[in-house]
Design an enzyme around this catalytic site. Structure first.
Site, mmCIF file in Angstrom:
data_model
loop_
_atom_site.group_PDB
_atom_site.id
_atom_site.type_symbol
_atom_site.label_atom_id
_atom_site.label_comp_id
_atom_site.label_asym_id
_atom_site.label_seq_id
_atom_site.Cartn_x
_atom_site.Cartn_y
_atom_site.Cartn_z
ATOM 1 N N ASP A 81 -19.597 -17.305 -12.236
ATOM 2 C CA ASP A 81 -18.855 -17.634 -13.455
ATOM 3 C C ASP A 81 -18.127 -16.387 -13.969
ATOM 4 O OD1 ASP A 81 -18.106 -19.238 -15.643
ATOM 5 O OD2 ASP A 81 -19.869 -18.634 -16.825
ATOM 6 N N SER A 218 -19.732 -26.323 -24.911
ATOM 7 C CA SER A 218 -20.927 -26.601 -25.721
ATOM 8 C C SER A 218 -20.560 -27.376 -26.971
ATOM 9 C CB SER A 218 -21.632 -25.290 -26.102
ATOM 10 O OG SER A 218 -22.401 -24.827 -25.003
ATOM 11 N N ASP A 260 -23.194 -23.322 -21.681
ATOM 12 C CA ASP A 260 -24.150 -22.210 -21.742
ATOM 13 C C ASP A 260 -24.747 -22.093 -23.151
ATOM 14 O OD1 ASP A 260 -25.620 -19.952 -21.328
ATOM 15 O OD2 ASP A 260 -23.925 -18.579 -21.189
HETATM 16 P P1 13P Z 1 -20.013 -22.370 -24.002
HETATM 17 O O1 13P Z 1 -20.074 -21.023 -24.633
HETATM 18 O O2 13P Z 1 -19.251 -23.344 -24.844
HETATM 19 O O3 13P Z 1 -21.355 -22.895 -23.623
HETATM 20 O O4 13P Z 1 -19.170 -22.219 -22.636
HETATM 21 C C1 13P Z 1 -19.776 -21.715 -21.472
HETATM 22 C C2 13P Z 1 -18.796 -21.370 -20.425
HETATM 23 O O5 13P Z 1 -17.615 -21.665 -20.496
HETATM 24 C C3 13P Z 1 -19.301 -20.637 -19.266
HETATM 25 O O6 13P Z 1 -18.279 -20.286 -18.381
HETATM 26 O O1 G3H Z 2 -18.552 -17.944 -20.559
HETATM 27 C C1 G3H Z 2 -19.479 -17.129 -20.455
HETATM 28 C C2 G3H Z 2 -20.855 -17.641 -20.258
HETATM 29 O O2 G3H Z 2 -21.339 -18.235 -21.425
HETATM 30 C C3 G3H Z 2 -21.751 -16.549 -19.727
HETATM 31 O O3 G3H Z 2 -22.101 -15.667 -20.740
HETATM 32 O O4 G3H Z 2 -21.430 -13.478 -19.781
HETATM 33 O O5 G3H Z 2 -23.090 -13.627 -21.663
HETATM 34 O O6 G3H Z 2 -23.718 -14.373 -19.344
HETATM 35 P P1 G3H Z 2 -22.611 -14.184 -20.356
HETATM 36 ZN ZN ZN Z 3 -16.432 -19.847 -19.424
#
Ligand code: 13P
Ligand code: G3H
Ligand code: ZN
Length: 321
Positions: A81, A218, A260
């Site tokens: 990601d 989310s 997330d």
């Molecule tokens: P949220 O912060 O809305 O959960 O999005 C997560 C996300 O896009 C991870 O790539």
């Molecule tokens: O879009 C980002 C995701 O929520 C991952 O978050 O980079 O803090 O692991 P992070």
């Molecule tokens: Zn994202």
């Protein structure tokens, strides 16, 4: 069983969306697998750069391999990601990932194209697919901060040129969402017209349909925030994406929905409430067990909203053809 992200997208396209859930630790992984088996849903495990650096990326790989043995029924992909170029290459070369996301959308268009193209060439040579982002979401992505004013929706005309020039396999489109717990002051709707227009322009250009990815999905449940704050938290008021818009977006071609923050809220609620109600407790396993149960329920609920719940047997049949 680990499959490719492309196989999941092919089965889901136009019908439902696959939940892409970020994991960082054992408890999340256990809850994720259990929730997806309970709801009979395929899923995507997402590992961010932050998750890979939280302890050591090899821990995550080990936890996932163990979960795969414990839940042999599970069908899922493993995805990087928000990768930068270097992290994409590390994942491509590792042999463990199904796909990578190269996030170069903060660069100017031509530079974004050039970076994505380099990653696509390396990934395709090893059988991985690539998600690339065009447009800018609000909020925070890894080290990149975009304020609401600078967030801009994906331009469908540019999307066609971007797909043609990069050869990317899926498109992370900015359709009004942002990352994190503070999305909208009031309830807002997704920009369905952007998803529709991308699909139309892609078809008009004679290209195959492109799976769309929705980041920042989310829903920031108000009850979750209320419970966290009642147990000592100070999370400010805000609205997230309406969960009832996941499925309409999926029907238009969104095949991957990234979640997330909502899972982090579950963790925070469980632990705040547990230690508020058990102030003498210092064993972390009881709240850990509650979290795994609650996270599994949360995942099953989300899969119901995404339409991925109940798809495992049909997917298994399609994969065996
Ligand atoms: P949220 O912060 O809305 O959960 O999005 C997560 C996300 O896009 C991870 O790539
Ligand atoms: O879009 C980002 C995701 O929520 C991952 O978050 O980079 O803090 O692991 P992070
Ligand atoms: Zn994202």
């Amino acid at each position: 069983m680990i499959v490719t992200t492309a196989q999941l997208a092919k089965h889901a396209y136009g019908k439902y969306a696959v939940g892409a859930y970020n994991i960082n630790n054992l408890e999340q992984t256990a809850g994720l697998f259990r929730g997806c088996i309970d709801s009979q849903a395929p899923f995507i495990i997402q590992l961010s750069k932050g998750a890979r650096n939280y302890t050591d990326k090899r821990f995550l790989e080990g936890i996932i391999r163990a979960a795969d043995e414990i839940y042999p029924e599970a069908i899922y992909a493993v995805h990087l990601d928000h990768g930068d170029e270097e992290t994409c290459y590390d994942c491509i070369d590792s042999g463990f990932y199904s796909s990578v996301m190269i996030d170069a959308s903060h660069h100017a268009f031509d530079e974004n194209v050039a970076i994505v193209k380099r990653v696509v060439d390396r990934a395709h040579a090893k059988g991985l697919t690539v998600e690339a982002e065009l447009g800018q979401l609000g909020g925070v992505e890894e080290d990149v901060v975009v304020d609401e004013g600078n967030a801009c929706l994906t331009d469908p005309n540019q999307a066609v040129e971007f797909i043609q020039r990069t050869g990317c396999d899926s498109l992370a489109a900015a359709i009004g969402t942002s990352h994190g717990a503070f999305k909208f002051k009031g309830q807002q709707s997704l920009h369905f017209e952007v998803i529709k227009e991308i699909a139309e322009k892609v078809a008009a250009a004679g290209l195959p349909p492109i799976p769309i990815v929705m980041h920042g999905s989310s829903s920031v449940p108000q009850d979750e925030v209320r419970r966290i704050n009642a147990a000592g938290g100070k999370i400010q008021d805000s609205c997230g994406v309406n969960e009832d818009e996941y499925l309409p977006a999926a029907k238009l071609g969104v095949t991957k929905i990234n979640i997330d923050t909502d899972g982090r809220l579950v963790w925070t609620r469980v632990h705040r409430e547990y230690f508020r109600d058990n102030p003498a407790q210092f064993d972390f396993r009881p709240p850990g067990k509650i979290f795994i149960d609650e996270y599994a329920k949360f995942i099953a609920h989300k899969n119901g909203k995404l339409g991925s719940a109940g798809q495992l047997s049909s997917l298994r049949a399609a994969l065996s053809k």
